[in-house]
Design an enzyme around this catalytic site. Sequence first.
Site, short mmCIF file in Angstrom:
data_model
loop_
_atom_site.label_atom_id
_atom_site.label_comp_id
_atom_site.label_asym_id
_atom_site.label_seq_id
_atom_site.Cartn_x
_atom_site.Cartn_y
_atom_site.Cartn_z
N TYR A 165 -9.17 5.63 7.24
CA TYR A 165 -9.33 6.03 8.64
C TYR A 165 -10.36 7.16 8.64
O TYR A 165 -10.10 8.22 8.07
CB TYR A 165 -8.02 6.57 9.22
CG TYR A 165 -6.94 5.53 9.45
CD1 TYR A 165 -6.16 5.05 8.41
CD2 TYR A 165 -6.70 5.03 10.73
CE1 TYR A 165 -5.17 4.10 8.64
CE2 TYR A 165 -5.71 4.08 10.98
CZ TYR A 165 -4.95 3.62 9.92
OH TYR A 165 -3.96 2.68 10.15
N PRO A 168 -4.12 0.54 18.68
CA PRO A 168 -3.89 0.00 17.33
C PRO A 168 -3.93 1.04 16.21
O PRO A 168 -3.60 0.70 15.07
CB PRO A 168 -5.04 -1.00 17.16
CG PRO A 168 -6.11 -0.53 18.08
CD PRO A 168 -5.41 0.10 19.24
N TYR A 219 4.20 6.45 9.99
CA TYR A 219 3.33 5.33 9.64
C TYR A 219 4.12 4.23 8.93
O TYR A 219 3.96 3.05 9.23
CB TYR A 219 2.17 5.81 8.76
CG TYR A 219 1.02 4.82 8.66
CD1 TYR A 219 -0.12 4.98 9.44
CD2 TYR A 219 1.09 3.73 7.80
CE1 TYR A 219 -1.17 4.07 9.36
CE2 TYR A 219 0.05 2.81 7.72
CZ TYR A 219 -1.07 3.00 8.50
OH TYR A 219 -2.11 2.08 8.43
N HIS A 245 0.85 -1.20 0.00
CA HIS A 245 0.00 0.00 0.00
C HIS A 245 0.88 1.24 0.00
O HIS A 245 1.77 1.38 0.84
CB HIS A 245 -0.93 0.01 1.22
CG HIS A 245 -2.12 -0.89 1.06
ND1 HIS A 245 -3.25 -0.76 1.81
CD2 HIS A 245 -2.35 -1.91 0.20
CE1 HIS A 245 -4.15 -1.67 1.44
NE2 HIS A 245 -3.62 -2.40 0.47
C1 PHB Z 1 -5.69 -4.09 10.66
O1 PHB Z 1 -5.68 -4.36 9.45
O2 PHB Z 1 -6.08 -4.92 11.50
C2 PHB Z 1 -5.26 -2.75 11.09
C3 PHB Z 1 -4.77 -1.86 10.15
C4 PHB Z 1 -4.37 -0.60 10.54
C5 PHB Z 1 -4.46 -0.22 11.86
C6 PHB Z 1 -4.93 -1.12 12.80
C7 PHB Z 1 -5.32 -2.38 12.42
O3 PHB Z 1 -4.10 1.02 12.21
#
Ligand code: PHB
Length: 395
Positions: free
Chosen positions: A206, A297, A389, A77
């Site tokens: 997001y 997360p 990131y 990505h």
């Molecule tokens: C996920 O794919 O589980 C995932 C992706 C991005 C994040 C958190 C979890 O910031």
Amino acid sequence: MTERRLRTQVGIIGAGPAGLLLAQLLARQGIESVIVENRSREYVEARIRAGVLEHQTVQLLTDAGVGDRLHREGLRHDGVYLQWPGERHHIDFPGLCGRSVWVYGQTEVVKDLIAARVEAALPLHFDVADTALVDVESDRPQIRFTSADGEATVLECDLVAGCDGFHGISRPAIPEQLRTTWERVYPFAWLGILAQVAPSTDELIYAWHPDGFAMHSMRSPSVSRLYLQVDPTERIEDWSDDRIWSQLQHRMGLDGWTLNAGPVLDKGITPMRSFVSAPMRHGNLFLAGDAAHIVPPTGAKGLNLAAADVKVLAEAIVARTQEGRTDLLDAYSDTALRRVWRATHFSWWMTSMMHVNPHGDAFDRQLQLSQLRYVTSSTAAATGLAENYTGMPFE
Ligand code: PHB
Ligand code: APR
């Protein structure tokens, strides 16, 4: 009862990504290790966790000889979308910092590492019980455990790696008066689903929404992973699949875009916290991964931090074993913690920008929207997001 006695160079507690990758990196350098894990192989391989690998984590797994399936099945990505009602913006990682990320489930990383270990016929004990640490301050620390077949076992080591996650025994084995901990418990949780449906997006979304954060991730061209911000007291039984899909649609909806729904394969609610414990070493016990730190997360840093810890630790162990140098091991905790705090700040920042604080007010929400507009319109601000990131370069 008789005791079985075993001996190894590095005793590893926990077969999560930290313990398994450490063992793999050491094996590549001819250093012996034994892993003990209190769950079954089936359980460890079925646990659904996060799924974004930093550029350097991919490099590390590749160099460790476990990158084949990742390169075949993983999805590169080149950015993410940040969204709020009525607007969706793309952040272009390679254009901003020259790096990308890979979407490949932590569950798959764990399966690949276990397969490599089993194929090499190296020691990995699942289903152990009564794990205990003895004499970690000495130069002959021990891991004691009862093996799956009920045998009381003493594993004598040169050093022990505590890779047993947040609820393990390793961190508590460091005397409390020698430990400093920092913690932030967030007033929200993530409800996550894994769904048998093609992703409705090419890259992760997001989404900020006044009713709470929502996110669209994926695992493959036919499996999606989605999340909703919920109150930490919510019970998963109260969330029917229909209710989840309609909230996802509501919070991520955008004119001209539809969210594909499909059968839900797995669902659960995870509380969110930031936690750091220092130092990450006591005598000959070294902590790595969730045993020493937890991030929320939102920035997808948990697995990547675990990988970064064991890279530093493996190099330090190799330097001591092969060259008799102890400086890298002595620096391990400080080196690892610098990266931990960078990721802790980034995860806290992403979390604070994207989630609606139930104790916050209209002023907080305007600040979040302003920050989102800034990050999606200023190259300077977007670069900060992109480099964190995709993962800051190793020291
Ligand atoms: C996920 O794919 O589980 C995932 C992706 C991005 C994040 C958190 C979890 O910031
Ligand atoms: N004895 C043996 N094994 C143990 C013990 C014990 N007393 N306690 C815990 N374990 C095992 C757990 O069953 C688990 O398999 O240690 C392992 C720790 O693995 P993880 O929790 O996956 O932690 P880590 O390897 O540090 O990976 C961090 O996992 O939780 C995610 O978001 C986190 O992505 C990050 C990653």
